[in-house]
Design an enzyme around this catalytic site. Sequence first.
Site, PDB file in Angstrom:
ATOM      1  N   LYS A 171      19.327  28.683   2.886  1.00 42.97           N
ATOM      2  CA  LYS A 171      18.808  27.596   3.719  1.00 42.97           C
ATOM      3  C   LYS A 171      19.461  27.613   5.101  1.00 42.97           C
ATOM      4  CE  LYS A 171      16.621  24.007   5.140  1.00 42.97           C
ATOM      5  NZ  LYS A 171      16.567  22.687   4.502  1.00 42.97           N
ATOM      6  N   LYS A 239      23.247  18.905  11.992  1.00 40.42           N
ATOM      7  CA  LYS A 239      24.065  19.025  10.782  1.00 40.42           C
ATOM      8  C   LYS A 239      23.912  20.408  10.158  1.00 40.42           C
ATOM      9  CE  LYS A 239      22.332  17.908   7.022  1.00 40.42           C
ATOM     10  NZ  LYS A 239      21.632  18.538   5.876  1.00 40.42           N
TER      11      LYS A 239
END
Length: 293
Positions: A171, A239
Amino acid sequence: MSTIGFIGLGIMGAPMAGHLVAAGHHVTGYDVSSAAVGKLAAEGGQGAANVAEAVRDAEIVITMLPADPQVEEVFFGEDGVLATAKPGTLYIDFSTITPGTSARVAEAGRERGLRVLDAPVSGGQKGAEDAILSIMVGGAEEDFAAAAPIFEAVGRTYRLVGPNGAGQVVKAANQLVVGGTYALVAEAIVLMEASGVDAAAGLDVLAGGLAGSRILELKRDSMLAREFTPGFRIDLHHKDMGIVVSAARDAEVALPLGAQVAQLVAAARAQGHGSLDHSALLKVVEALSGRNA
């Protein structure tokens, strides 16, 4: 059909839980937003008043949460997943968090008899709504096989990519490519517009050639219109780029372009665009060229 406890009914989690209800699963959901819980109940699911109530009788527990602190609170907290779920429960975390946190969750889960998968997703809000998410999974082969009906209900592509934590590494790589592509599309738009070129026609041509991408397919019109309604917010991509930089440090590899993308995303957030879609990197590129709207 399975009994599922679903924690986190936000932009991504709400449609995912809805698809599981539509597939015939019994879904009990919890979110800090009572409106989100009510929406799931209206779609045929069941609402829970807290995490423990959602988890207690579930065969499968799913979380879709913003970041590491929320996952740690829900999993390790008093009356959380670890304290409440029955041995043998399959725990699937669709959140995007650091590989280290996923590995720590999996180790603690195994000690309590839980089966744990990290399964971050790509596709954004539209992918969640259309049930065409791409899912990158870390964990054991047998647990991945057991989770297949869940993945089929919410996604189109799902692969086991390694042990616990590996899904989060993939990811991170995904967010690296997505962020870099947005930045390059933004630069292409600025270049064409500043050169007096029909940027809409230009992007149509790019989308049909080797430069084509899912981002050009879905986002070129909204970027040209400077429409940045969030499907995935800059704040969250910021983030995620932190995870990319940290993972690169842990793997002792250099990601020079990734570092630049991380800085562009950080700049977007610093300029007050954190609540906008990550395609708002266009605003940063425009500012660098003195072409602010």
